[in-house]
Design a protein around this motif. Structure first.
Motif, PDB file in Angstrom:
ATOM      1  N   TRP A   1       0.807  -1.221   0.000  1.00  0.00           N
ATOM      2  CA  TRP A   1       0.000   0.000   0.000  1.00  0.00           C
ATOM      3  C   TRP A   1       0.842   1.274   0.000  1.00  0.00           C
ATOM      4  N   ARG A   2       2.018   1.245   0.629  1.00  0.00           N
ATOM      5  CA  ARG A   2       2.829   2.458   0.675  1.00  0.00           C
ATOM      6  C   ARG A   2       3.317   2.856  -0.723  1.00  0.00           C
TER       7      ARG A   2
ATOM      8  N   LEU B   1       0.425   4.464  -2.522  1.00  0.00           N
ATOM      9  CA  LEU B   1       0.176   5.806  -1.997  1.00  0.00           C
ATOM     10  C   LEU B   1       1.180   6.808  -2.550  1.00  0.00           C
ATOM     11  N   VAL B   2       2.458   6.460  -2.508  1.00  0.00           N
ATOM     12  CA  VAL B   2       3.509   7.375  -2.974  1.00  0.00           C
ATOM     13  C   VAL B   2       3.366   7.665  -4.472  1.00  0.00           C
TER      14      VAL B   2
ATOM     15  N   VAL C   1      -5.094   5.737   5.634  1.00  0.00           N
ATOM     16  CA  VAL C   1      -3.651   5.625   5.850  1.00  0.00           C
ATOM     17  C   VAL C   1      -3.337   5.530   7.336  1.00  0.00           C
TER      18      VAL C   1
ATOM     19  N   ALA D   1      -1.192   2.482   8.856  1.00  0.00           N
ATOM     20  CA  ALA D   1       0.094   2.746   9.502  1.00  0.00           C
ATOM     21  C   ALA D   1       0.142   2.213  10.929  1.00  0.00           C
TER      22      ALA D   1
ATOM     23  N   VAL E   1      -0.637  11.754   6.598  1.00  0.00           N
ATOM     24  CA  VAL E   1      -0.067  11.062   5.447  1.00  0.00           C
ATOM     25  C   VAL E   1       1.403  11.402   5.237  1.00  0.00           C
TER      26      VAL E   1
ATOM     27  N   GLN F   1       4.401   9.056   5.517  1.00  0.00           N
ATOM     28  CA  GLN F   1       4.472   7.950   4.551  1.00  0.00           C
ATOM     29  C   GLN F   1       4.969   8.410   3.185  1.00  0.00           C
TER      30      GLN F   1
END
Length: 378
Positions: free
Chosen positions: A106-107, A110-111, A136, A140, A264, A267
């Motif tokens: 997922w990271r 997201l990025v 998020v 996390a 957020v 991350q």
């Protein structure tokens, strides 16, 4: 007592069959269920989540969850860009994000997608960004996310993409004014909107509002954390300054959106931090210019908050849970969190006024349209 993660996962399962939007006050508004439930869990009231969800579900009908019908290719910019802003492709975006998360985590997703979607901070009245941020925070908090949590991030990003409103010009941290001075300098409307639909039309075409382009560039750069605190504290004061005719719910997103984005940032790579704050400034400018007709009371908000008799935070939290409105819950949680980072009396003051003025979801009478949009005068 339920733990935070137990409450979040239980909430996501209970809300899984709801679509991205609901019909409220004659218009389609964002599904607040996952965000409100997650905020309740953060406030330490996970046991209240099931009952709150039942009340929330009964308050307004939701659309059906989107279904995919045409595969999107996240590596083909022409393909996914052509689908941005098309609510009919919501299921395709959700499926894309789930597929990418299964492959890369997922990271990484997201990025990749945060900067792609950041030029549309006002999407869903900022709820694309906010729903993503609540998801998020849950992810996390655990090393082993559940399928429900991963799907919730896909839905936050999916809503942001499918209702995407491409900003005609990005916010810029290139000016010389601090937040307080920059807010004062933003030009305002000569007449308030007659309806939420009129206000939203201005949001979709903000350059129709004189002075909008210049306002995007008047905020000076600063340390990111300090800028975010200045933005949320000052906007809390702005909210109360425009509460004479009922608490203007759209304005509170000028607090909850920056507070959500702060969740957020850890991350994201550092090079995305300043563009994020610039996009949040754009959202704050747009919100002010789409519904306010003056700035009377904004500059004196801090002084008035210092003199106000406001309940302690424990009481404000309890009142938020009892009140039950999703905006009250999210606003209380965001202001509490921001106050803990840098204490400011405007946070509790704004929460106190919001809890008194925003209609309870089980209240009889009143217009949901008026309550939720307000009429913000000078």
């Amino acid at each position: 007592m339920s733990t935070y993660l137990d409450a979040v996962n239980d909430a996501l399962e209970r809300l899984d069959d709801l679509g991205y939007e609901r019909n409220l006050g004659g218009g389609d508004l964002a599904n607040h269920g996952p965000m409100g439930a997650e905020a309740l869990a953060v406030l330490g009231h996970g046991d209240a989540v099931p009952g709150w969800i039942e009340t929330y579900r009964n308050a307004a009908p939701h659309h059906e969850p989107p279904v995919p019908y045409q595969r999107l290719d996240g590596s083909d910019e022409a393909d996914w860009r052509a689908a941005l802003g098309d609510i009919g492709r919501a299921g395709d975006f959700e499926e894309l994000f789930l597929r990418e998360m299964a492959e890369e985590g997922w990271r990484a997703v997201l990025v990749r997608w945060w900067p792609r979607l950041l030029p549309g901070p006002m999407t869903g009245l900022t709820h694309g960004l906010i729903r993503t941020a609540h998801a998020v925070r849950g992810l996390a908090a655990t090393a082993q996310p559940t399928p429900s949590q991963l799907r919730e991030l896909a839905r936050g990003l999916g809503y942001w993409a499918a209702r995407f409103i491409d900003a005609p010009g990005p916010g810029r941290l290139t000016g010389r004014s601090n937040v307080a001075a920059a807010l004062t300098a933003i030009p305002r409307l000569t007449e308030p909107p007659n309806s939420p639909q009129e206000g939203l039309a201005r949001m979709r075409n903000p350059h129709s509002m004189p002075g909008y382009a210049d306002a995007l560039g008047i905020l000076a750069p600063d340390h990111i954390d300090r800028l975010l605190s200045d933005m949320t504290a000052n906007y809390a004061g702005v909210c109360v300054a425009h509460s004479a005719h009922g608490f203007p719910i759209p304005l509170l997103h000028g607090v909850t959106a920056p507070a959500a984005a702060r969740l957020v940032l850890p991350q994201l790579p550092r090079q995305l931090h300043e563009p994020t704050v610039a996009a949040l400034w754009q959202a704050q400018v747009t919100l002010l210019m789409m519904i306010t007709t003056g700035n009377d009371g904004e500059e004196s908000a801090l002084t008035r908050a210092q003199r106000a008799e406001v309940p302690a935070w424990d009481e404000l939290i309890g009142r938020a849970v009892e009140h039950g409105d999703e905006h009250v819950i999210k606003f209380t949680e965001a202001c509490l969190r921001e106050h803990a980072l840098r204490p400011d009396p405007r946070y509790a003051w704004a929460v106190d006024i919001a809890q008194q003025q925003i209609e309870r979801p089980d209240a009889e009478g009143g217009s949901a349209l008026t309550v939720r949009f307000g009429r913000s005068g000078s």
